[in-house]
Structures are given as C-alpha cells and as structure tokens.
Motif scaffolding. Sequence first.
Motif, mmCIF file in Angstrom:
data_model
loop_
_atom_site.group_PDB
_atom_site.id
_atom_site.type_symbol
_atom_site.label_atom_id
_atom_site.label_comp_id
_atom_site.label_asym_id
_atom_site.label_seq_id
_atom_site.Cartn_x
_atom_site.Cartn_y
_atom_site.Cartn_z
ATOM 1 N N VAL A 32 0.846 -1.205 0.000
ATOM 2 C CA VAL A 32 0.000 0.000 0.000
ATOM 3 C C VAL A 32 0.880 1.253 0.000
ATOM 4 C CG1 VAL A 32 -1.513 1.333 1.525
ATOM 5 C CG2 VAL A 32 -2.128 -0.986 0.949
ATOM 6 N N HIS A 47 -5.001 12.149 -5.989
ATOM 7 C CA HIS A 47 -6.180 11.631 -5.283
ATOM 8 C C HIS A 47 -5.914 10.176 -4.843
ATOM 9 C CE1 HIS A 47 -10.846 11.732 -5.467
ATOM 10 N NE2 HIS A 47 -10.436 11.001 -4.467
ATOM 11 N N MET A 48 -5.440 9.348 -5.775
ATOM 12 C CA MET A 48 -5.152 7.938 -5.473
ATOM 13 C C MET A 48 -4.035 7.819 -4.432
ATOM 14 S SD MET A 48 -7.028 5.876 -6.948
ATOM 15 C CE MET A 48 -8.453 6.877 -7.239
ATOM 16 N N ILE A 108 -5.334 8.522 -0.983
ATOM 17 C CA ILE A 108 -6.153 7.408 -0.460
ATOM 18 C C ILE A 108 -5.235 6.277 0.031
ATOM 19 C CG2 ILE A 108 -7.754 5.563 -1.130
ATOM 20 C CD1 ILE A 108 -9.078 7.646 -3.006
ATOM 21 N N LEU A 159 -4.322 4.691 3.919
ATOM 22 C CA LEU A 159 -4.254 3.257 4.240
ATOM 23 C C LEU A 159 -2.879 2.878 4.799
ATOM 24 C CD1 LEU A 159 -6.203 1.655 1.252
ATOM 25 C CD2 LEU A 159 -6.939 1.861 3.616
ATOM 26 N N LEU A 165 -4.929 -2.685 -8.440
ATOM 27 C CA LEU A 165 -6.108 -2.072 -7.817
ATOM 28 C C LEU A 165 -6.059 -0.551 -7.973
ATOM 29 C CD1 LEU A 165 -8.646 -2.406 -5.957
ATOM 30 C CD2 LEU A 165 -7.109 -2.114 -4.024
ATOM 31 N N LEU A 199 -8.690 1.764 -10.051
ATOM 32 C CA LEU A 199 -9.388 2.886 -9.405
ATOM 33 C C LEU A 199 -9.055 4.202 -10.101
ATOM 34 C CD1 LEU A 199 -8.987 1.999 -5.603
ATOM 35 C CD2 LEU A 199 -10.979 1.681 -7.027
ATOM 36 N N THR A 240 -10.990 4.382 -13.391
ATOM 37 C CA THR A 240 -12.423 4.570 -13.121
ATOM 38 C C THR A 240 -12.691 6.004 -12.666
ATOM 39 O OG1 THR A 240 -12.492 2.274 -12.428
ATOM 40 C CG2 THR A 240 -14.384 3.605 -11.845
ATOM 41 N N GLU A 241 -11.848 6.477 -11.750
ATOM 42 C CA GLU A 241 -12.001 7.842 -11.226
ATOM 43 C C GLU A 241 -11.813 8.870 -12.341
ATOM 44 O OE1 GLU A 241 -12.612 8.498 -7.847
ATOM 45 O OE2 GLU A 241 -12.800 10.604 -8.381
ATOM 46 N N GLY A 298 -14.845 9.038 -14.519
ATOM 47 C CA GLY A 298 -15.897 9.769 -13.818
ATOM 48 C C GLY A 298 -15.662 11.268 -13.863
ATOM 49 N N LYS A 299 -14.418 11.681 -13.630
ATOM 50 C CA LYS A 299 -14.082 13.108 -13.634
ATOM 51 C C LYS A 299 -14.234 13.701 -15.037
ATOM 52 C CE LYS A 299 -10.804 13.517 -9.728
ATOM 53 N NZ LYS A 299 -11.729 13.095 -8.745
ATOM 54 N N ALA A 327 -16.255 12.541 -17.428
ATOM 55 C CA ALA A 327 -17.696 12.578 -17.729
ATOM 56 C C ALA A 327 -18.330 13.777 -17.030
ATOM 57 C CB ALA A 327 -18.357 11.283 -17.274
ATOM 58 N N ASP A 328 -17.903 14.022 -15.791
ATOM 59 C CA ASP A 328 -18.394 15.154 -15.006
ATOM 60 C C ASP A 328 -18.084 16.473 -15.721
ATOM 61 O OD1 ASP A 328 -19.788 15.709 -12.769
ATOM 62 O OD2 ASP A 328 -18.072 15.801 -11.414
#
Lengths: 52, 229
Positions: free
Chosen positions: B51, B86-87, B90, B94, B203, B207, B210-211, B214-215, B217-218
């Motif tokens: 991680v 951002h990743m 996160i 962890l 992973l 992510l 995918t993120e 989403g960003k 598309a936003d």
Amino acid sequence: MSTGEKYLWAAYLVVFAAVLLYVVLISLKVGRLERELASLAELARDRETRGG
Amino acid sequence: MSTSLRNNGAALLSLTAAALLVAGLSLAIFWAPEDADQGISQKIFYVHVPVALTSYAAFFWAAWKALRLLWKGDERHDLESYTAVHMGVIFGVLTLVTGSIWAKVSWGQWWVWSERQLTLFLILFLFYSAYFMLRYSTDPGPRRSRTSAVYALFGVALIPVSFMAIRLAEGLIHPVVFKRDGPDMEGSMFLTFCVCLAAMLALAGALYLTELSGKRADASLRELRERLA
C-alpha cells in the motif's frame, strides 16, 4: 484468537473496507451522472420540440 | 487513450486486481511462514508495504503527468495528475492506518514521533493533502493547472527522502527489509510480497482509470449544461 491475529485481521479489514467504500462512492457518482445526463437529454428534447 | 479503451483497461485491471488480491491474501494467510520474532502480526507487512509503495507510485505518476503538462502544455494531463494525487492520498491514508495497527501490536504504541520514517511519510501525506486546498483555492483554468502541476512536482522530491529515511535513521525500530544485497526474507515471503504488490498496483490502476472516467464525464456534462443553458 490471539492479539496478533486480531490486529492482522484489523489491518486487512481496513483495506477491504476502504475499497468497499470507494466502490459505494463511485456507484453514487455514476448514479448522479446518470440523473444529470437524463435531465440534459430532456432539456435537449424540449429545445428540439420548441425549435422544430 | 480512447474512452472505450480506457473503460476496457479499467475492467481488465479490476479483474486482474481481484484475482491477484485473492491470490496474495491466500498466500499471506495460508502459505507464507510466520516471522520468528513478530509471529503472525508480521503478516500485516503484506498489506502495509505494498500500500505504501503504491502510494509512492501514484505520487510519481502525478509528477510525471504534471511534468508533461508543463512541458507540452496539454491540459488533459492536469486531470490525470490530479486523479493520481487523489489515489496517492487514499493509499497514503491506508499506509498510515495499517502502519499504526502494526506499530501498536509490535511496539505497543499507535505512533512513535521519534521515528523519521513515520514522520516523513506523514509530512509527505500532509503535503499532498494540501494540494487539494491549493487546487480549489484558485479558479479553474490554465493558471490552476500550472500551479497544481508545480506543486505535484515539488512533492515528488519528498519521496526519496521519505524512502531513504529508514536507512539513514539512527535508533531505528522500524524494520528494514530491503537491503543493498536483496530482500531480507525467505523466498516464499518475498513471492507473497510480490503478488500483494502487483495486486495493490493493479487495484490502484483500476481505481485511477475509473475515477478519471468519472471526472472526465463530469467535466463533459458541465460543459454541455453550460452550452444548453
């Protein structure tokens, strides 16, 4: 279960919970994007009806 | 990269990550031997270190994208750099949480301020957390993209310092596993670690894609709404 085992599972669970939370957040975001897209499609259709 | 290719890439990476995570955790729990000193709690290593390394990788990726933005002036790298930070943050959270759990069971304390490795990682994490404050304190546009890119590039300089601190520290209690002459562990432990590291990287990659989708598309929807308004 020994103390070491409890902490080990806690560490693994934290990572699993974080991934799960992320999936939930992403699904909420996709839902919001879908709603926005639907409202924009409706807006575009309204314009087309009024224009044509 | 086209949208369909990116989405397929995210799906493929997600499947790879899921398979590797199951394999890695199975190897860690059922196959890798227990450490002679720390016992079963040492197996936190198979989550904590991958991680942490994934967090470093995400920050490096953010810096690379930031460099490309400053070099080529292509604005799409701004969103990529931002998503990578951002990743990284996160995975940084962890790292701190799993590290604290390991510290509690090994040293009897959740946090040891005298350990440079821990403090430097915390500084790195706080530095990148402040990235979001900087980013959202300025209006969207080329100025924000460039300021964010310069900040992401500065942050990457902290990574080698954080990584090397463990080797330079005196009065060390944080374990050193990777030495100049190779990893200081059994072959089965190293193989398990490699599978877990590959799982975390896959992973993070899934992510990230995918993120990013989403960003993007936003942003497209916002632009469309402005045009239709």
